[in-house]
Write a protein that holds these residues in place. Structure first.
Motif, short mmCIF file in Angstrom:
data_model
loop_
_atom_site.label_atom_id
_atom_site.label_comp_id
_atom_site.label_asym_id
_atom_site.label_seq_id
_atom_site.Cartn_x
_atom_site.Cartn_y
_atom_site.Cartn_z
N ARG A 197 45.97 24.51 -14.75
CA ARG A 197 46.46 24.38 -13.37
C ARG A 197 46.32 25.69 -12.61
O ARG A 197 45.91 25.71 -11.45
N ALA A 198 46.65 26.80 -13.27
CA ALA A 198 46.58 28.09 -12.59
C ALA A 198 45.14 28.41 -12.16
O ALA A 198 44.91 28.95 -11.08
N GLU A 199 44.20 28.06 -13.02
CA GLU A 199 42.80 28.33 -12.67
C GLU A 199 42.34 27.45 -11.51
O GLU A 199 41.61 27.90 -10.62
N LEU A 200 42.78 26.20 -11.50
CA LEU A 200 42.41 25.31 -10.40
C LEU A 200 43.07 25.77 -9.10
O LEU A 200 42.48 25.67 -8.02
N GLU A 201 44.29 26.27 -9.19
CA GLU A 201 44.96 26.75 -7.97
C GLU A 201 44.25 27.98 -7.41
O GLU A 201 44.18 28.18 -6.20
N PHE A 202 43.71 28.79 -8.29
CA PHE A 202 42.91 29.93 -7.82
C PHE A 202 41.69 29.43 -7.04
O PHE A 202 41.37 29.95 -5.97
N GLU A 203 41.03 28.41 -7.58
CA GLU A 203 39.89 27.82 -6.87
C GLU A 203 40.32 27.28 -5.50
O GLU A 203 39.65 27.50 -4.50
N ARG A 204 41.43 26.57 -5.51
CA ARG A 204 41.90 25.92 -4.28
C ARG A 204 42.30 26.94 -3.22
O ARG A 204 42.03 26.77 -2.03
N ASP A 205 42.97 28.00 -3.66
CA ASP A 205 43.56 28.94 -2.71
C ASP A 205 42.58 30.02 -2.26
O ASP A 205 42.66 30.51 -1.13
N LEU A 206 41.69 30.44 -3.15
CA LEU A 206 40.81 31.57 -2.81
C LEU A 206 39.33 31.21 -2.86
O LEU A 206 38.64 31.25 -1.84
N ALA A 207 38.84 30.88 -4.05
CA ALA A 207 37.39 30.78 -4.21
C ALA A 207 36.77 29.79 -3.22
O ALA A 207 35.82 30.13 -2.52
N LEU A 208 37.31 28.57 -3.17
CA LEU A 208 36.69 27.56 -2.31
C LEU A 208 36.84 27.86 -0.82
O LEU A 208 35.84 27.87 -0.10
N PRO A 209 38.06 28.10 -0.31
CA PRO A 209 38.14 28.34 1.13
C PRO A 209 37.37 29.57 1.60
O PRO A 209 36.76 29.54 2.68
N ILE A 210 37.36 30.62 0.82
CA ILE A 210 36.65 31.82 1.25
C ILE A 210 35.14 31.57 1.24
O ILE A 210 34.42 31.97 2.16
N TRP A 211 34.66 30.91 0.23
CA TRP A 211 33.23 30.56 0.20
C TRP A 211 32.87 29.70 1.41
O TRP A 211 31.89 29.96 2.10
N LEU A 212 33.68 28.68 1.65
CA LEU A 212 33.37 27.76 2.74
C LEU A 212 33.37 28.44 4.10
O LEU A 212 32.51 28.18 4.94
N LEU A 213 34.32 29.32 4.31
CA LEU A 213 34.36 30.05 5.58
C LEU A 213 33.10 30.89 5.76
O LEU A 213 32.47 30.86 6.82
N ARG A 214 32.74 31.64 4.73
CA ARG A 214 31.61 32.56 4.87
C ARG A 214 30.31 31.79 5.04
O ARG A 214 29.50 32.10 5.90
N TYR A 215 30.13 30.75 4.23
CA TYR A 215 28.84 30.08 4.27
C TYR A 215 28.73 29.06 5.39
O TYR A 215 27.62 28.71 5.77
N SER A 216 29.83 28.58 5.92
CA SER A 216 29.72 27.77 7.13
C SER A 216 29.22 28.63 8.27
O SER A 216 28.41 28.19 9.10
N GLU A 217 29.70 29.85 8.35
CA GLU A 217 29.19 30.74 9.38
C GLU A 217 27.70 31.01 9.16
O GLU A 217 26.91 30.98 10.10
N LEU A 218 27.32 31.27 7.92
CA LEU A 218 25.90 31.54 7.65
C LEU A 218 25.05 30.32 8.00
O LEU A 218 23.94 30.46 8.53
N ARG A 219 25.59 29.13 7.74
CA ARG A 219 24.88 27.92 8.14
C ARG A 219 24.60 27.95 9.64
O ARG A 219 23.49 27.66 10.08
N GLY A 220 25.61 28.27 10.42
CA GLY A 220 25.42 28.35 11.87
C GLY A 220 24.39 29.39 12.25
O GLY A 220 23.56 29.18 13.14
N ARG A 221 24.42 30.52 11.57
CA ARG A 221 23.43 31.57 11.88
C ARG A 221 22.03 31.08 11.53
O ARG A 221 21.08 31.29 12.28
N TYR A 222 21.87 30.46 10.37
CA TYR A 222 20.56 29.94 9.98
C TYR A 222 20.04 28.93 11.01
O TYR A 222 18.88 28.98 11.41
N ILE A 223 20.90 28.00 11.39
CA ILE A 223 20.45 26.94 12.30
C ILE A 223 20.00 27.54 13.62
O ILE A 223 18.94 27.21 14.15
#
Lengths: 678, 678
Positions: B257-283
């Motif tokens: 559970r602790a490892e999944l919460e790390f994914e939920r709280d940090l890894a996934l949202p931070i990745w999504l924020l950064r790469y959604s912006e990069l997606r916009g820049r690419y487009i």
């Protein structure tokens, strides 16, 4: 931060601890302030501060002279600066200093409202909805509010707005004096006003000269404003008692666990995904040339602020202990109501409604929320199409944003001559059409209707090329012409707004009946239970209406290090990199040697503020302005859900740096004289 | 979906239900398959399928002829197509059909590995770490793996890789035959290969011809591959038993559970924020011209896939019941171990370690993870600088990605002559520098070191303009020249990689000692407890190593509607909008009248697959290929955390549409002959 959360989350339903609270002026805890700080906040003090405090369309501001001079933030007038600019020259970049009143330029979409009085209408509203089913009650409540506003405006000749407090525990009519002629007096360059830019936003220590000046006009002349606040340029001392009078925009401290989970699971992540991509598109677009950089600057700044806020809100909601504490608090209140037959389980009712909301959210967002049609001309088209349709109905049967009370302000916004940039329209519209197709899927009926044989890019380009709605004269003709003019229009954006109106309204109806109505009914029950259990020593959630709080000038302890409550000018020069957002503009570099580098720049306070408080005066016990709120520290963002007195801090511009700027950089002698500083 | 989650999440530690499971070939539940479906999966079947299954660098593939012909997905060779392209012409857009073997073009960075044997080394590894403290044990374990790989390669002349299964419950050495000369035979145009694009990605019904063909070469000649799988172009029947042999990339079904919460709280949202912006820049960048559109296409496609996956992973982790079920399962296993002294609380140990990881995550991500230096030439520089330093150390003391076993593959990647586009380098590098400043803050020492007097845009531009690392000859010189050549280099990207190397390595050391080491120790304990409680009828999490699963051809019920398991060609033409990603290319339009519109196009199966299985053959009980896996439905994404047998579906290309394309559209007669289809 985990440890203190459980305690704090209980504080959201118990009387406010520490110097927490966004108090309405009729319920300010003056006795507590007297006891704790020895200061005497009497009715005269409250009345003068209230009548000196202004609600702008997006911010707070204060009268600072008897001739309608207004002090607020630079970022509160950034959209006005952009509206007065063109792709060839940007007042956002250059700033603006009027040398005399003739040079003061109207902010076409701005208003200044000053709260005159408040009337409790809770009984009238609840009576109108009594005995009805949820959906009918929801409708009846809105009709009652429309009727009461209409009667109030007729009687008082003032601007009357209903206000819902405590999630439906109280209803008020707020009566405002409205100035709809607001002009720009002075704004520094964005490079110094938002020095540090997005990286330093919501940070402290900080060096941003985030101030500007406006003036309210009446009948073409500067307004007479005997109630105003003098500026004390010496500023406050560390530890000093200070007040903030302003309009916190919205908080969710009294919301239920189910509502917060909806935010955490849907609203925040979906917003962040969409707008992070738009941020990338804006930035890359801005690199295509100087004109592009100018026209994208203001929307990009606003977007970046929104992203930073929401990502910290998302962090806050990932603190499981917050939600668990919320659940425990709900269980405690539920237990207190155990003997009350008919109370039922309003938290379960809300959870059920948010379950329905989850299913409706995406189509609602893209259609009724116009998330699939991100374009200034589409927003005009939507307003024109709906205003024409709604004006054909009796006042109480209209959508609330088209009542007689709301229409003048909407008309001001629709008819104002502001620039519309086709390049930007293309960017935002193609982006939003593409994302609508992604999120609703290619097989959604509206997506098929628009894009079965077309691409988002091509559809956006043809709509933007075809519409004439950037022309204010055409908008005026359609606004005045009403339903007949709309029906006759072949403008493609008008046709689009008509084409999606029925499915959009259908979603709104479902949302109102199946989500909003049961939540309103359940929230009213919870509010009543809360009053019964805890009395009225609870403050209501922020609703962009006037509130007063108290606190002190203080830093905080960040990871074992004390953060001092003041910064000074010298450090800004040390921090400058030579490039925006760490660029000190030429006007400052030119006079660098004459500046007092020890001038205090920014102030940290314990004030409980959120967005909407921007531009609020920081006020001392004598009713003098000792600072200008413009931000909070990073911990302040979770103030949307709870107040962490150990770390939540507001940030103000120090008046001394404002005087230094007016005197030595902008040579704004007439303003200084008007402020009594010369 | 909420209701079934609790049951399902328990399934993550209990014997697999339904047709769930990514089984290693040494532990395939053949008896269950025999009992349930009557099919006889014997050792010969398993050996032939294993020796016909290929691990590409990013995907799975299969031998389909005795002359090394390989069948895989189009999206698995998209990076090869891009590497063979230029800004003036893109094989991604045009596709490629070799008319003879001379026209087969080498994919410079690709390899094909075929698993020959597996050796259990659990005892040797655990013995090496026995009795040591966590950090020392972690180090000793890695050294043992390096030593065992080294000895294995020396003895066997094969590629030896250690594999960690069951989160440290088992260690294996996998021995591969490696083909490092892999050539492109045929690829359709991206418009038909990924018809539906991002909107239809992870959707079904679906019409994507996501196939391509490669060939393995040895000593400059087509490899002899007596083990291969014939294609049965008739495809499978609804309800038929089918198998998938492939390399699922990674899953987290056994994580805590602790490892999944790390994914939920940090890894996934931070990745999504950064790469959604990069997606916009690419487009937005892609809209600046045709060359820009060509060079950005492949990275954008890959990015959009990553965004879609992660946003559904985030949704999955917001199902609180999943995490609650996970917690309950942990409590149950903890209870079973109550009498075991010395077991302690490994879940608490992991939670403590992930707490430390939260503090380290951002600097680790931007520095050691190079998230602040997103640029192909920086990646070259980092590899060159570190390879030179690490080669100076004994093999067992090196970072694991620079051991003697790892260096040949790294060398192939670093030295391959592939295009580097300065415009794209500028975009990604300025983006990542700007975000590093935002997330680490302007006051982080590395940020100050690089940007105290510079802007991200300007620094990126000067690095990209100054570096010569796009030249493979220079990279070869630095690779061969080792530490002396690196020390003598004045290339600015090399200097940058050196400048940030020490702080990056320091973060890695802290991460390994304070996060990785305690998690490894605790995970080993949990794995042992799980074996003790539940035996070995549990399959290990995916690790991009060879697995086999079984299932059936089946649709599913989506919100009350049955989704049929096959689609047909006719509907693709109906769905076409005329614009990418719903564009049917000219090659198909030209021969439209000759096509059999009833040709089956895609297939839905219950196969338990995840990313990395792309390109896997769908195999019948007779060992014939009856489909080509390329995707899963939207419910398959949560397969990272659990398997929902009611809704999780894999998606394959039907072999009949492949034959139709080869015959009538691409006239690939020699390939058809080689496949025995002519």
């Amino acid at each position: 931060m985990r440890k203190i959360l459980l305690a704090l989350s209980f504080a959201t339903v118990l009387p406010a601890l520490a110097d927490e609270g966004m108090w309405t002026f009729d319920n300010f805890p003056a006795a507590t302030v007297k006891e704790k700080y020895g200061a005497n906040i009497d009715g005269a003090w409250l009345d003068r501060v209230r009548r000196s405090t202004i609600r702008l369309s997006n911010c707070t501001a204060s009268f600072v002279s008897p001739d309608g001079l207004i002090l607020t933030n630079h970022h509160c007038v950034e959209s006005c600066l952009a509206e007065l600019s063109s792709k060839d020259a940007s007042y956002v970049q250059t700033g603006y200093v009027s040398r005399n009143r003739k040079e003061e330029m109207r902010c076409a979409t701005q208003v200044a409202d000053v709260l005159q009085s408040m009337e409790d209408i809770t009984g009238k509203v609840t009576q109108a909805a009594a005995g009805l089913g949820e959906a009918a009650a929801n409708e009846a409540r809105k009709q009652a509010l429309t009727r009461l506003e209409q009667a109030c405006e007729k009687d008082s000749k003032q601007k009357c707005e209903s206000v819902t407090l405590y999630q439906g525990g109280q209803y008020f009519l707020y009566k405002y004096k409205r100035y709809d002629d607001v002009r720009l007096v002075l704004a520094p360059e964005a490079d110094i006003a938002s020095f540090g830019g997005d990286p330093d936003n919501f940070q402290f220590p900080r060096w941003s000269l985030d101030f500007s000046m406006l003036r309210a006009y009446e009948n073409g002349k500067p307004a007479k404003t005997p109630d105003h606040l003098p500026i004390s340029f010496a500023g406050p001392a560390a530890g000093q008692l200070v007040f903030v009078s302003g309009h916190p925009g919205s908080t969710a401290r009294l919301e239920t666990r189910a509502e917060l989970e909806f935010e955490r699971d849907l609203a925040l992540p979906i917003w962040l995904l969409r707008y992070s991509e738009l941020r990338g598109r804006y930035i890359e677009f801005g690199k295509t040339g100087e004109a592009a950089a100018r026209i994208v600057e203001a929307p990009l700044n606003s977007l970046e602020n929104g992203i930073k806020v929401r990502r910290k809100l998302q962090d806050a909601l990932h603190e499981d202990s917050l939600l668990e504490g919320k659940g425990a608090a709900e269980a405690a209140l539920r237990a207190k109501m155990a003997g009350d037959t008919g109370f039922g389980d309003p938290w379960a009712d809300i959870a059920k409604a948010t379950g329905i909301e989850r299913g409706l959210y995406l189509p609602y967002l893209f259609l009724e929320g116009a998330g699939g049609f991100n374009s200034a001309t589409f927003r005009y088209a939507r307003a024109l199409v709906r205003a024409a349709a709604e004006r054909g109905k009796p006042n109480t049967e209209r959508l609330r944003e088209y009542t007689d009370s709301a229409l003048p302000r909407l008309g001001q916004q629709v008819l104002a001559a502001v620039p519309v940039y086709p390049e930007l329209e293309n960017l935002t519209l193609s982006f939003s059409l593409e994302r609508m197709r992604e999120w609703l899927g290619p097989d959604h009926p509206v997506v098929r209707q628009l894009l079965a044989k077309d691409s988002p890019d091509h559809l956006a380009a043809s709509l933007v090329a075809g519409t004439q709605l950037a022309d204010p004269a055409l908008r005026k003709q359609l606004w005045d012409g009403g339903a007949a003019a709309i029906a006759a229009s072949s403008d493609p954006m008008i046709r689009l707004a008509i084409a999606i109106d029925e499915p959009s309204r259908a979603l709104r109806k479902r949302f109102e009946d199946e989500v909003e109505a049961p939540i309103a009914a359940a929230s009213e029950k919870i509010a009543a239970a809360r009053f019964k259990a805890y009395g009225t020593n609870v403050y209501p959630d922020a609703t962009f209406t006037l509130r007063l709080n108290y606190g002190t000038v203080a830093g905080w302890n960040e990871a074992g290090k004390e953060v001092a409550p003041f910064t000074r000018l010298a450090t800004a020069f040390e921090r400058a990199t030579g490039s925006s957002p760490f660029l000190i503009p030429a006007s400052w570099q030119k006079v660098r040697d004459s500046l007092d580098m020890q001038t205090p720049f920014c102030i940290s306070t314990t004030s409980d503020i959120v967005g909407g408080n921007s531009g609020s005066a920081l006020i001392d016990a004598q009713g003098r302005i000792v600072g200008l709120m413009f931000d909070g520290n990073i911990h302040s963002i979770s103030g949307n859900y709870w107040f962490d007195s150990a770390k939540n801090r507001g940030i103000a511009v120090h008046p001394a740096i404002i005087r230094e700027a007016l005197q030595k950089v902008y040579h704004a002698d007439s303003v200084l004289r008007e402020l009594g500083a010369r």
